[in-house]
Write an enzyme that holds these catalytic residues in place. Structure first.
Site, short mmCIF file in Angstrom:
data_model
loop_
_atom_site.label_atom_id
_atom_site.label_comp_id
_atom_site.label_asym_id
_atom_site.label_seq_id
_atom_site.Cartn_x
_atom_site.Cartn_y
_atom_site.Cartn_z
N ASP A 416 -8.19 -2.31 7.54
CA ASP A 416 -7.09 -3.13 8.26
C ASP A 416 -6.67 -4.12 7.26
OD1 ASP A 416 -5.74 -4.05 10.69
OD2 ASP A 416 -7.24 -5.89 10.34
N GLU A 469 -4.01 0.16 5.06
CA GLU A 469 -2.91 -0.42 5.84
C GLU A 469 -2.34 -1.40 4.87
OE1 GLU A 469 -1.45 -2.77 9.87
OE2 GLU A 469 -3.37 -3.06 8.82
#
Length: 742
Positions: A416, A469
């Site tokens: 993330d 990401e």
């Protein structure tokens, strides 16, 4: 019982030690408690046992009563060195019971010097096997070894239900060179709850959850839970081969992203969560039936606040107990493997929350985070940023990544917010960040940490997927570390997602002026190994559901969404859809509720589900749609410039140039008859997908009139090719034509 052991009559001045014990601040308990040689012929055994009425020393054939020191909870006994029973036990009488137990201060250290060294070096890959709470056999006694890193603490104690949460009973041993505190406590049980009581250098006391705990209480509880490191069954050779195939860069990878707490709820049972076992029985067959190859779970590391969706975890090593036990989670993982369904989880190494039982100022200092808020505080999320320059923090994060991959044998991690880690000035104004040693904005410590994690994870777990990401144009995200890359296997293509959603959100009459938003992604399509994401981030925080982004009436909205999905599945790059995208809800995702499954009673909504299912089937079956995602050889524009009619046409190829699919995506509600399109190869083409098909709740305009949906090319030149076909372009639709004969 008569005994040769006698209580001491020699009263030493232990007032300083007693005061420290009573205050709960004892930095070196093993220097005082336990058995200590006091002369050439004698040992003195000292125990501090709050609330004890009487204490006796028990050997194989001996028992003798300790003497209480000046009416305190400190008990002493002198023993001739030849008569000290090894091992000895303590018979402790409390007001309501008598307990026979081992003296925790008679045990030596259970941590090796090499473990301490590697942890401090930042390379202890399996630190979770050493720090935290572990069932071990130590000096022929079964118990739990506790170990925690708190180098700047004055004193650390283990507290829990087993000692009535008294921080004066189980003071820990400090390894000064490493800053790790350790204590072995016999006869504890799985499921007992505990914390570390940490006294900082100013005398402030904070009770902390164990950063390495394998289980934690659910909110509002904040304690850690003693949980054995259960070993899941190892995948078979067949399963490992399946994993290798499904995670290859040329494999069809179609990911279904799920937040476990809101896929389904048991409304009839108070809107409760489904358990891991219920999800294994319900979610996995559903995902398989839709044709997805992988399941991606939003963070499952324990988190206090439901509304964070797991992105503010406190227990990085604890699978959340919201959905069941540790073993239940293992069952879920193993069922995924049995179903040949790849399993990824979100991993959050970019920041951590400020919960008082968590990592912030863990030992009274900024231990895990930078002290300067310009480096250590995240303004977007009000969270703290790891100090990636600190080797012990690198060991912590490295071990956590290795834990999920090695212990659970997952297919990979989706990392993330990588961009927030890479840039020192991420989401900061001038004057709010500190440049690196070269004067730049790159976070050199984070870069090195990411590279090390990826290198070691791939090195120990071949055939996994490490997915970034990363929302910027950082170069080489999926390049190997040896080639100056970050070492990820795949990267989310946020540019494609933003541009294409902007395009389909526009009124069809205006799309001609924004044609480039759908074509620009091909300018950089091969710079990384991309995944095309339509994730949870696109359907929250006022952005609206995907269907609601589409302009026009109901017919146009549903048709545009089907056409858009068709374009997505044909575009180079692997695929990711957030749960519910196949239902086309009109409202944003709500983590407090399950998905609205009643939508499937509507033909329009079930048509979207049928479209996704068909796309997954075609995508997996047709090599041309996935084999050459990362090579210019796999894509060729036929006509990328038809802005006036908002039509995009291109060819996709497999490893063989004869493996060809022609794709046409059209984004206006008009129908174009007798539309000529060039084709790279002569032959017969079959319509294998038309998102305007009546079976998908389309308007039923056929691209090819023939019943068999076959069309043969002619030698008429078009779009720079020697051959062409003539067909009807359905409204707001994507059509795939497969060349079946030459």
């Amino acid at each position: 019982m008569n005994s040769i052991l006698k209580p001491t009559n020699k009263i030493h001045d232990y007032s300083a030690q007693l005061a420290a014990l009573q205050a709960g601040v004892f930095g070196d308990p093993f220097s005082f408690l336990g058995a200590h040689k006091v002369s050439d012929t004698e040992y003195e055994v000292r125990v501090y046992l709050p609330s004890a009425k009487h204490v006796s020393l028990v050997g194989k054939n001996h028992k003798s009563v300790f003497k209480r020191y000046v009416n305190s909870d400190l008990f002493l006994i002198r023993v001739n060195k030849d008569d000290l029973p090894i091992p000895y036990k303590l018979d402790v009488a409390y007001a309501d019971q008598t307990v026979l137990k081992d003296d925790v201060y008679r045990f030596g250290s259970n941590l090796s010097d090499s473990v301490l060294y590697l942890f401090n070096e930042g390379t202890l890959e399996h630190a979770y096997r050493h720090l935290g709470a572990h069932f071990v056999s130590h000096e022929n006694v079964s118990g739990v070894r506790f170990a925690v890193w708190a180098p700047n603490a004055q004193s650390v104690s283990v507290i829990g239900e087993f000692n009535c949460w008294q921080r004066t009973e189980h003071f820990m041993r400090k390894h000064p060179a490493s800053g790790i505190w350790e204590l072995f406590i016999p006869a504890l049980n799985a499921g007992q709850i505990y914390k570390y009581s940490v006294v900082d250098s100013y005398g402030n006391v904070k009770d902390r959850a164990d950063p390495f705990a394998f289980k934690m209480q659910q909110a509002p509880g904040t304690a850690s839970v003693i949980q054995p490191l259960t070993v899941r069954k190892k995948p078979s050779s067949k399963q490992l081969n399946n994993r290798a195939k499904r995670n290859e860069v040329d494999a069809p990878i179609s990911i279904y992203e799920v937040q476990l707490g809101s896929w389904k709820r048991r409304a009839e049972e108070g809107n409760r969560f489904l358990t891991y076992r219920e999800l294994a029985d319900d979610l996995l067959p559903y995902v398989k039936d839709l044709g997805f190859t992988h399941l991606q779970l939003m963070p499952v590391s324990e988190y206090p606040f439901d509304g964070s969706w797991g992105y503010q975890p406190v227990g990085l090593f604890s699978p959340t107990s919201r959905f069941g036990s540790y073993d239940d989670f293992i069952y879920f993982v193993e069922r995924c493997e049995d179903e040949n369904l790849g399993l990824l989880i979100d991993w959050v190494p970019g920041h951590f929350p400020s919960d008082p039982h968590g990592l912030h100022k863990f030992d009274g200092t900024h231990l895990y985070e930078h002290a300067d808020v310009r480096q250590g505080f995240h303004p977007d999320w009000n969270t703290y940023i790891y100090n990636y320059d600190r080797p012990e923090v690198k060991s912590f994060l490295l071990a956590n990544a290795m834990y999920w991959l090695s212990e659970f044998n997952l297919d990979g991690l989706r990392v993330d917010a990588v961009a927030s880690m890479l840039y020192l000035d991420y989401s900061r104004n001038d004057g709010e960040w500190i440049a690196n040693k070269h004067g730049g904005r790159e976070n050199l410590g984070a870069i090195a940490c990411i590279q090390d994690v990826n290198s070691r994870c791939y090195g120990h777990n071949p055939n996994i997927m490490m997915v970034a990401e990363e929302s910027t144009a950082w170069p080489g995200v999926t390049n190997s570390v040896n080639n100056n890359g970050l070492g990820f296997g795949f990267k989310w293509n946020m540019g494609w997602m933003n541009d294409s959603l902007n395009y389909v959100s526009r009124d069809p009459i205006h799309r001609r002026y924004h044609h480039h938003e759908m074509t620009f992604s091909m300018a950089y399509a091969y710079s990384e190994n991309y995944i095309l994401p339509l994730s949870h981030d696109e359907v929250v925080h006022g952005k609206g559901a995907l269907l609601s982004k589409m302009p026009g009436d109901d017919w146009q909205q549903f048709a545009t969404l089907r056409a858009y999905y068709g374009f997505m599945y044909a575009h180079p790059g692997k695929k990711l859809l957030f749960m519910g995208s196949e239902l086309a809800p009109r409202s944003e995702w709500d983590h407090n509720q399950g998905l609205d499954w009643q939508l499937l009673d509507s033909a329009a909504h079930s048509g979207i589900q049928a479209t996704v299912k068909l796309l997954n089937h075609v995508y997996k079956k047709e090599c041309a749609l996935h084999e050459c995602d990362n090579s210019p050889a796999g894509f060729q524009w036929i006509d990328g410039d038809n802005a006036e009619q908002s039509i995009f046409s291109f060819a996709r190829y497999g490893h063989s140039k004869d493996d060809l699919i022609v794709v046409i995506s059209h984004f206006t509600p008009q129908v174009f008859h007798q539309y000529k399109i060039g084709v790279p190869l002569r032959g017969v083409y079959e319509v294998i997908l038309n998102t305007d098909d009546e079976n998908l709740h389309g308007s039923g305009v056929k691209a090819v009139a023939a019943k068999q949906q076959l069309i043969e090319s002619t030698s008429t030149a078009a779009h720079g090719f020697d051959n062409s076909i003539v067909l009807t372009i359905p409204p707001l639709a994507t059509v795939y034509l497969k060349r079946i004969t030459g």
